[in-house]
Enzyme design. Structure first.
Site, short mmCIF file in Angstrom:
data_model
loop_
_atom_site.label_atom_id
_atom_site.label_comp_id
_atom_site.label_asym_id
_atom_site.label_seq_id
_atom_site.Cartn_x
_atom_site.Cartn_y
_atom_site.Cartn_z
N LYS A 252 -7.36 -0.96 -9.41
CA LYS A 252 -8.12 -1.75 -8.53
C LYS A 252 -9.43 -1.14 -7.87
O LYS A 252 -9.32 -0.04 -7.78
CB LYS A 252 -6.97 -1.87 -7.32
CG LYS A 252 -7.52 -2.66 -6.16
CD LYS A 252 -6.47 -2.78 -5.18
CE LYS A 252 -7.08 -3.60 -3.85
NZ LYS A 252 -7.77 -2.74 -2.90
N THR B 154 -5.77 2.51 -7.00
CA THR B 154 -6.81 2.25 -6.43
C THR B 154 -7.95 3.35 -6.70
O THR B 154 -7.62 4.55 -6.54
CB THR B 154 -6.64 2.05 -4.92
OG1 THR B 154 -5.62 0.99 -4.65
CG2 THR B 154 -7.95 1.85 -4.22
N HIS C 205 -12.77 -2.95 -2.21
CA HIS C 205 -12.03 -2.47 -1.13
C HIS C 205 -12.38 -3.48 0.30
O HIS C 205 -12.43 -2.97 1.42
CB HIS C 205 -12.27 -0.93 -0.68
CG HIS C 205 -10.87 -0.30 -0.32
ND1 HIS C 205 -10.06 0.71 -1.15
CD2 HIS C 205 -10.15 -0.08 0.78
CE1 HIS C 205 -9.30 1.09 -0.69
NE2 HIS C 205 -9.00 0.45 0.65
N SER D 121 0.85 -1.24 -0.01
CA SER D 121 -0.06 -0.09 -0.14
C SER D 121 0.81 1.38 0.25
O SER D 121 1.97 1.13 0.57
CB SER D 121 -0.98 0.02 1.12
OG SER D 121 -1.52 1.26 1.46
N TYR E 179 -2.01 5.66 -4.03
CA TYR E 179 -2.99 6.80 -3.80
C TYR E 179 -2.22 7.81 -4.47
O TYR E 179 -1.15 8.43 -3.69
CB TYR E 179 -3.40 6.72 -2.27
CG TYR E 179 -4.32 5.56 -1.80
CD1 TYR E 179 -5.40 5.35 -2.51
CD2 TYR E 179 -3.95 4.97 -0.70
CE1 TYR E 179 -6.22 4.46 -1.90
CE2 TYR E 179 -4.82 3.96 -0.31
CZ TYR E 179 -5.94 3.91 -0.71
OH TYR E 179 -6.94 2.80 -0.22
C1 LIG Z 1 -7.33 -2.53 7.04
C2 LIG Z 1 -7.29 -2.51 5.72
C3 LIG Z 1 -6.65 -1.59 4.79
C4 LIG Z 1 -6.58 -1.47 3.62
N1 LIG Z 1 -5.79 -0.74 2.69
C5 LIG Z 1 -5.87 -0.61 1.56
C6 LIG Z 1 -5.10 0.35 0.92
O1 LIG Z 1 -4.13 1.04 1.46
N2 LIG Z 1 -5.08 0.23 -0.27
C7 LIG Z 1 -5.88 -0.27 -1.18
O2 LIG Z 1 -6.07 -0.43 -2.41
N3 LIG Z 1 -6.82 -1.43 -0.74
C8 LIG Z 1 -6.56 -1.52 0.85
N4 LIG Z 1 -7.51 -2.31 1.60
C9 LIG Z 1 -8.30 -3.29 0.66
C10 LIG Z 1 -7.64 -4.52 0.52
O3 LIG Z 1 -6.61 -4.32 -0.48
C11 LIG Z 1 -8.67 -5.65 -0.32
O4 LIG Z 1 -9.29 -5.14 -1.45
C12 LIG Z 1 -9.59 -6.16 0.89
O5 LIG Z 1 -8.83 -6.34 2.03
C13 LIG Z 1 -9.83 -7.56 0.25
O6 LIG Z 1 -10.86 -8.10 1.10
P1 LIG Z 1 -10.77 -9.06 2.46
O7 LIG Z 1 -10.13 -8.17 3.55
O8 LIG Z 1 -12.13 -9.50 2.36
O9 LIG Z 1 -9.78 -10.19 1.90
C14 LIG Z 1 -7.37 -2.44 2.94
C15 LIG Z 1 -8.26 -3.33 3.40
C16 LIG Z 1 -8.11 -3.48 4.87
C17 LIG Z 1 -8.94 -4.40 5.60
#
Ligand SMILES: Cc1cc2nc3c(=O)[nH]c(=O)nc-3n(C[C@H](O)[C@H](O)[C@H](O)COP(=O)(O)O)c2cc1C
Length: 410
Positions: A280, A204, A304, A155, A178
């Site tokens: 994404k 994203t 997300h 990230s 981002y």
């Molecule tokens: C705590 C947390 C922080 C996240 N931070 C980002 C991020 O910085 N950038 C991003 O594109 N997605 C982020 N995501 C989304 C994840 O990349 C991913 O799409 C998602 O966690 C997938 O679903 P799952 O947690 O059910 O496996 C985040 C998800 C969580 C749970």
């Protein structure tokens, strides 16, 4: 030592050894050998990664290990968390067809993406601020992913520098982007990624800023720590401390998410780097077509993890239409709600090239650090191999739409 004692000792050795993680086929949980191992009482919450039977076992362990606000950050969806739940629950609408009398003693789970080979189609999605879960943060995750031969995406707002993460991963990880609302900062991030040998940028596109992460807000009420030491107000305090922004002038940035990005921005990005670009957060066939027209190299179907909008549309239900629209022109990846090897199998059958996980590996990280992440990855890989053997495909390309019966509605 008699035969049974020797066997027990071997089982105990395997369970505690890194070999256990490295060899997904050796599995106490899925073997009757467990009945011959020494009995061990385990409470409601596991206190060692070896005691986990599935990835769900790590969630309560993470909750126990983390302060309420940090656990809330990891757990939360938006509004009533219904989209978060739909992501997982919709996998139950896809059934697996099992073919018989196939020699599946040897299976091949290698996945190929942009000319590179990975041991598994499972990859680690970008999750921000992993220092909130464990001091070793993304470094521990990269080491675990390396051991399993799995791909990972860092990230923008991770707690570890991309060069360090790539070094620990053994090959360059992708950078999730981002871009902020200052193009000068976007370019600085791009150049940093290029300098670290990053082969792909993952833009994203599903965060507009401002979201109702109610589960986080509720759990935060139980947390009596002083948060402002780490969470000062404003962009400069909140985000610029992160390694990706070090040495970058962020004085003109007002927002990380609500940047007003449009398809024009994707074109501009496309023309600004030779790195591969993936989007994404794509959830519709229409956007997938636009993305292909904009010249992106790949798409990640994602909402997300149910943390963007409360759409009630799961990613597995969005996947088939996106795959159809893309028509093989670029790889389509998916994440959201993947909790079982059978989920991985179903996503591949519906056209995904690779399947991402977010929360599960963070549960492992929070509860046990690197060994926890390794155990989560081992369990998912083991489950995936088990369903491949049972259902018949012996390589990923044999997992096709004909491998499942889908009751999903787009
Ligand atoms: C705590 C947390 C922080 C996240 N931070 C980002 C991020 O910085 N950038 C991003 O594109 N997605 C982020 N995501 C989304 C994840 O990349 C991913 O799409 C998602 O966690 C997938 O679903 P799952 O947690 O059910 O496996 C985040 C998800 C969580 C749970």
């Amino acid at each position: 030592m008699n035969h049974i004692d020797a066997r027990r000792q071997l089982l105990r050795y395997l369970a505690s050894s890194p070999l256990f993680a490295a060899l997904p086929s050796i599995s106490l949980a899925q073997s009757y050998d467990v009945l011959r191992a020494q009995t061990k009482k385990i409470g409601d919450i596991i206190d060692s990664p070896e005691d986990a039977l599935d990835v769900f076992d790590f969630e309560p362990a993470a909750r126990k290990a983390l302060p309420p606000a940090h656990y809330g950050y990891l757990a939360t969806g938006v509004d009533g968390d219904a989209t978060l739940r739909a992501n997982s629950e919709d996998y139950a609408k896809v059934r697996i067809k099992a073919s018989r009398l196939i020699d599946a003693r040897k299976i091949d789970t290698r996945m190929h993406l942009f000319g590179l080979e990975y041991a598994s189609p499972i990859f680690l999605s970008p999750v921000s601020s992993q220092g909130a879960f464990h001091a070793d943060a993304e470094i521990a995750v990269a080491r675990a992913a390396r051991k399993k031969g799995m791909h990972m995406i860092l990230s923008t707002v991770g707690n570890s520098a991309i060069a360090d993460v790539s070094k620990e991963h053994g090959s360059p990880v992708w950078l999730q982007l981002y871009p902020t609302d200052d193009w000068g900062v976007t370019m600085a991030l791009i150049r940093k990624a290029e300098a670290a040998g990053t082969p792909a940028l993952v833009l994203t596109v599903d965060r507009q800023g401002g979201r109702n992460t109610q589960t986080l807000f509720r759990l935060r009420r139980n947390d009596d720590r002083t948060c402002i030491a780490c969470h000062g107000g404003g962009f400069a305090n909140e985000v610029s401390r992160k390694p990706m922004f070090q040495g970058v002038d962020v004085s003109k940035v007002t927002n990380l998410y609500g940047t007003g990005m449009t398809w024009e921005f994707v074109n501009k990005l496309r023309n600004s780097t030779k790195m591969k670009i993936l989007l994404k957060g794509i959830m519709t066939a229409e956007d997938a077509e636009k993305a292909v027209r904009a010249g992106v190299d790949g798409i990640i179907v994602s909402n997300h993890g149910g943390r963007a909008e409360e759409s009630l549309q799961s990613t597995i239900s969005a996947l088939p239409a996106v795959v159809k629209a893309v028509d093989g022109k670029v790889p389509v990846l998916v994440d959201g709600g993947v909790r079982r090897g059978t989920d991985v199998y179903k996503a591949l059958a519906l056209g995904a090239t690779a399947v991402g996980i977010g929360r599960p590996y963070c549960w492992g990280l929070a509860a046990f650090g690197q060994p926890g992440v390794e155990a989560v990855l081992s369990i998912l890989q083991r489950e995936f191999e088990t369903i491949m053997r049972q259902a018949g495909p012996t390589s990923l390309k044999q997992i096709t739409a004909a491998s499942v019966i889908s009751g999903l509605q787009a």
